[in-house]
Design an enzyme around this catalytic site. Sequence first.
Site, PDB file in Angstrom:
ATOM      1  CB  SER A 111      -0.959  -0.030   1.188  1.00  0.00           C
ATOM      2  OG  SER A 111      -1.901   0.977   1.086  1.00  0.00           O
ATOM      3  CG  HIS A 112       0.150   3.621   3.337  1.00  0.00           C
ATOM      4  ND1 HIS A 112      -0.644   2.497   3.441  1.00  0.00           N
ATOM      5  CD2 HIS A 112       0.622   3.870   4.566  1.00  0.00           C
ATOM      6  CE1 HIS A 112      -0.660   2.112   4.700  1.00  0.00           C
ATOM      7  NE2 HIS A 112       0.099   2.912   5.413  1.00  0.00           N
ATOM      8  CG  ASP A 275      -2.722   3.892  -1.491  1.00  0.00           C
ATOM      9  OD1 ASP A 275      -3.420   3.793  -2.512  1.00  0.00           O
ATOM     10  OD2 ASP A 275      -2.727   3.042  -0.575  1.00  0.00           O
ATOM     11  CG  ASP A 277      -2.796  -0.502  -2.504  1.00  0.00           C
ATOM     12  OD1 ASP A 277      -2.652   0.634  -2.010  1.00  0.00           O
ATOM     13  OD2 ASP A 277      -3.524  -1.366  -1.987  1.00  0.00           O
ATOM     14  CG  ASP A 279      -6.122   0.750  -1.235  1.00  0.00           C
ATOM     15  OD1 ASP A 279      -5.230   1.613  -1.094  1.00  0.00           O
ATOM     16  OD2 ASP A 279      -6.138  -0.325  -0.592  1.00  0.00           O
ATOM     17  NE  ARG A 280      -4.126   3.857   2.905  1.00  0.00           N
ATOM     18  CZ  ARG A 280      -3.630   3.963   4.128  1.00  0.00           C
ATOM     19  NH1 ARG A 280      -3.189   5.124   4.572  1.00  0.00           N
ATOM     20  NH2 ARG A 280      -3.552   2.908   4.912  1.00  0.00           N
ATOM     21  CE  LYS A 374      -7.647   1.734   1.922  1.00  0.00           C
ATOM     22  NZ  LYS A 374      -7.426   0.453   2.629  1.00  0.00           N
ATOM     23  NE  ARG A 494      -2.773   3.440  12.026  1.00  0.00           N
ATOM     24  CZ  ARG A 494      -1.681   3.657  11.297  1.00  0.00           C
ATOM     25  NH1 ARG A 494      -1.007   4.782  11.440  1.00  0.00           N
ATOM     26  NH2 ARG A 494      -1.241   2.751  10.441  1.00  0.00           N
TER      27      ARG A 494
HETATM   28  C1  VG1 Z   1      -4.201   1.162   8.090  1.00  0.00           C
HETATM   29  C2  VG1 Z   1      -5.402   2.081   8.177  1.00  0.00           C
HETATM   30  C3  VG1 Z   1      -6.664   1.310   7.828  1.00  0.00           C
HETATM   31  C4  VG1 Z   1      -6.504   0.676   6.445  1.00  0.00           C
HETATM   32  C5  VG1 Z   1      -5.250  -0.174   6.393  1.00  0.00           C
HETATM   33  C6  VG1 Z   1      -4.976  -0.714   4.998  1.00  0.00           C
HETATM   34  O1  VG1 Z   1      -4.319   0.111   9.014  1.00  0.00           O
HETATM   35  O2  VG1 Z   1      -5.510   2.637   9.459  1.00  0.00           O
HETATM   36  O3  VG1 Z   1      -7.764   2.188   7.876  1.00  0.00           O
HETATM   37  O4  VG1 Z   1      -7.614  -0.135   6.140  1.00  0.00           O
HETATM   38  O5  VG1 Z   1      -4.121   0.613   6.782  1.00  0.00           O
HETATM   39  O6  VG1 Z   1      -4.865   0.333   4.080  1.00  0.00           O
HETATM   40  P1  VG1 Z   1      -3.570   0.129  10.436  1.00  0.00           P
HETATM   41  O7  VG1 Z   1      -3.876  -1.192  11.061  1.00  0.00           O
HETATM   42  O8  VG1 Z   1      -2.119   0.369  10.160  1.00  0.00           O
HETATM   43  O9  VG1 Z   1      -4.151   1.282  11.197  1.00  0.00           O
HETATM   44  V1  VG1 Z   1      -4.040   0.155   2.602  1.00  0.00           V
HETATM   45  O10 VG1 Z   1      -4.237   1.453   1.700  1.00  0.00           O
HETATM   46  O11 VG1 Z   1      -3.045  -0.871   2.991  1.00  0.00           O
HETATM   47  O12 VG1 Z   1      -4.739  -1.136   1.869  1.00  0.00           O
HETATM   48 CO    CO Z   2      -3.510   1.209  -0.133  1.00  0.00          CO
END
Ligand code: VG1
Ligand code: CO
Length: 541
Positions: A111-112, A275, A277, A279-280, A374, A494
Amino acid sequence: MKTVSTTPFQDQKPGTSGLRKKVPVFQQQNYVENFIQSVFDSLEGFEGQTLVIGGDGRFFNREVIQIAIKMASANGFGRVLVGQGGILSTPAASNVIRKNKAFGGLILSASHNPGGPNEDFGIKYNTGNGGPAPEKVTEAIYARTKVIETYTICETPDVDLDKIGRVEVGSMDVEVIDSVADYAALMEELFDFAAIKAMIAGGFRLAFDAMHAVTGPYAKEILERRLGAAEGSVKNFVPLEDFGGHHPDPNLVHAKELYDLMMSDDAPDFGAASDGDGDRNLIIGKGIFVTPSDSLAMLAANAHLAPAYAGGLKGIARSMPTSRAADRVAEKLGIKAYETPTGWKFFGNLLDAGLVTICGEESAGTGSDHVREKDGLWAVLLWLNILAVRRESVKAIAEAHWTEYGRNFYARHDYEDVDTQAANGLVAELREKLDRLAGTSVQGMTIAAADDFSYLDPVDGSTSANQGIRILFEGGSRIVYRLSGTGTSGATLRVYIERFEPDAAKHDVPTPDALADLITAADEIAGIRAMTGRNEPSVIT
Ligand code: VG1
Ligand code: CO
């Protein structure tokens, strides 16, 4: 085909969004194979069925895709669909799974998080509805990883991932598909492209930062080619294995250039980013940043202006730490609002059962029932569709929304890479004193209730406990504490802080000022400084 003996790794527990580790961890011998075999061993009935494979293009993506293809063949899948160059954004992969009635999919992404030889990688399994595997599946996968003894793999040459077309691997078909086409077609079905195109032709300017991540090709095709945005509107559009050395995280820290542009005199009408991948989403209007929680509420309130949602919404779901702005919209629309644990997998049942149409998370995730992930570009396009119909600025729409519904001031404070024991200790101490907190007061505010969020899934009756500590104040302010399930080093604490302000005359205040007493209270209640040794958060979003 061969069967290989292996020994289990003990650290393959999927987190909020699949298994995420540093690349060198994934590069250990058999590490990838063990995990993928554990996924397959936890599933039933995929013989002859289709598996979708794609990733965000980060370092190690291609290697893992080759392994996954050969293992899918050896394990009996009938067909693999893989994005060209190994590329599929997470929402695009979800769409490919659904459209082709695939058995499931493997999405390779962290992801990010940053990418590169010493950065992050991830593997996530999605089920046939196109969404992240639910907890009972990820738990079965984890249990399997701890006892696995063998895996099977085809001994065949690598597939040319860059060439669209069909090849055979063992007795399985592999189709290399266009990464963008199906997704772009879906977006054209959902939104009024003609109206958005006309708005852009009329002089509306936009800037989209793809952050050298997966959405580059999608945004180029949709925003520039199909909707006519000026060439150059989509920035950093070439996906790079290391995202150009940046964090592909669309927030005000990592997309600072876009933010600065949107706050400048020469700002275009609309700014957005996505981001790693795809989805954000980050949404910034001329002179105004829209928090993800507000964006969810504003999109829900205006969704009926887009063709796909013209018939209204069935319900709205948000993750627990997400601000309650969306709940007020649901109330006004006379539909149900659902509160789920963090992570998109918890929305799957609600979407499948037709209970909700739109979902969102404070972490810049918004989406709808069009897929089961998302979807960053979807949020951008829904905003553009709304702007094309309302013909007002983002700022005007946001301010009118606050006037109508009240404003939920909101911030998330992340303490990253904190000592794991210290973080666990902080949460344990909080849990231990939860019962005694109600009725006490902090910073002149009285705590009305305190609990550790437990979710009862209304569709399948399953329970997920210990999903975050909630401190609820009289008057509706809230502090939430939870530990991240996506980090790859140390722990991330968090802290989510929210205050509702109904009075429009008090909306024009900087967020840190509006939340000052709650920020102090958050430290007083949990002893963050004392327990973590940190005087301030690493990131505020
Ligand atoms: C984080 C975010 C959560 C999101 C997850 C995956 O998780 O807070 O809202 O669904 O990342 O996002 P955590 O457990 O680190 O708070 V992504 O864009 O990986 O698919
Ligand atoms: Co993502």
